[in-house]
Design a protein around this motif. Structure first.
Motif, PDB file in Angstrom:
ATOM      1  N   ILE A 148      -6.517   4.321  -0.005  1.00 37.63           N
ATOM      2  CA  ILE A 148      -5.486   3.395   0.467  1.00 37.63           C
ATOM      3  C   ILE A 148      -5.562   3.241   1.979  1.00 37.63           C
ATOM      4  N   LEU A 178       0.825  -1.208   0.000  1.00 37.93           N
ATOM      5  CA  LEU A 178       0.000   0.000   0.000  1.00 37.93           C
ATOM      6  C   LEU A 178       0.860   1.260   0.000  1.00 37.93           C
ATOM      7  N   GLY A 179       1.979   1.215   0.695  1.00 38.09           N
ATOM      8  CA  GLY A 179       2.894   2.363   0.678  1.00 38.09           C
ATOM      9  C   GLY A 179       3.473   2.609  -0.697  1.00 38.09           C
ATOM     10  N   THR A 233       0.966   9.100  -6.156  1.00 33.82           N
ATOM     11  CA  THR A 233       1.148  10.526  -5.876  1.00 33.82           C
ATOM     12  C   THR A 233       2.408  11.106  -6.498  1.00 33.82           C
ATOM     13  N   TYR A 235       0.770   4.057  -2.909  1.00 35.19           N
ATOM     14  CA  TYR A 235       0.564   5.473  -2.600  1.00 35.19           C
ATOM     15  C   TYR A 235       1.666   6.331  -3.222  1.00 35.19           C
ATOM     16  N   PHE A 238      -5.597  12.896  -2.614  1.00 33.15           N
ATOM     17  CA  PHE A 238      -5.365  11.994  -1.494  1.00 33.15           C
ATOM     18  C   PHE A 238      -5.352  12.733  -0.158  1.00 33.15           C
ATOM     19  N   ASN A 298      -6.227  -0.195   4.003  1.00 40.59           N
ATOM     20  CA  ASN A 298      -5.362  -0.563   5.120  1.00 40.59           C
ATOM     21  C   ASN A 298      -6.194  -0.913   6.354  1.00 40.59           C
ATOM     22  N   ASN A 350      -8.664   9.223   1.323  1.00 34.96           N
ATOM     23  CA  ASN A 350      -7.561   8.332   1.018  1.00 34.96           C
ATOM     24  C   ASN A 350      -8.070   6.897   0.959  1.00 34.96           C
TER      25      ASN A 350
END
Length: 125
Positions: A59, A37-38, A45, A41, A53, A63, A57
């Motif tokens: 994501i 997920l990081g 972005t 992201y 975002f 999470n 968000n």
């Protein structure tokens, strides 16, 4: 590749606490889900330049959903471990491991939810 994963048994708490905690909570959630997920992201972005975002968000919601799935499955496995008996007496080592696991899960829950609390508090000021 994913033949060793029993998501239904995990969610119902039928797996051992060792497998639930280490495989699902630590390896799959912390290293795979959070890391992926990081990277998603950062890709969205920084590389693609996707805007929006800041307020919503998706994501973060993914999470939270994955974390609550892992939390419920590991919590149920810990409860099943604490409920095991030997000759109709509780096994206190299992109870201690269960409490320790639940404490770690509660600390992780606070760690996951605290940024959302700060964001809501910031938006209200």
């Amino acid at each position: 590749m994913l033949n060793f994963l029993d998501l239904d048994g995990f969610y119902k708490g039928k797996l051992s606490l060792k497998k639930s905690f280490w495989l699902y909570s630590v390896v799959l959630y912390l290293f795979v889900a959070r890391l992926c997920l990081g990277f998603i992201y950062i890709f969205l972005t920084r590389i693609l330049g996707v805007q929006g975002f800041e307020n919503f968000n998706i994501i973060g919601i993914v999470n939270l959903l994955v974390f609550f799935f892992v939390l419920v499955g590991t919590w149920r496995s810990a409860s099943n471990l604490a409920g095991q008996t030997y000759q109709e007496k509780a096994i206190y080592a299992n109870v201690a491991w269960s409490w320790l696991t639940k404490f770690i899960l509660l600390v992780a829950l606070v760690q996951v939810l605290y940024p959302y609390y700060l964001y809501v508090r910031y938006m209200m000021n």
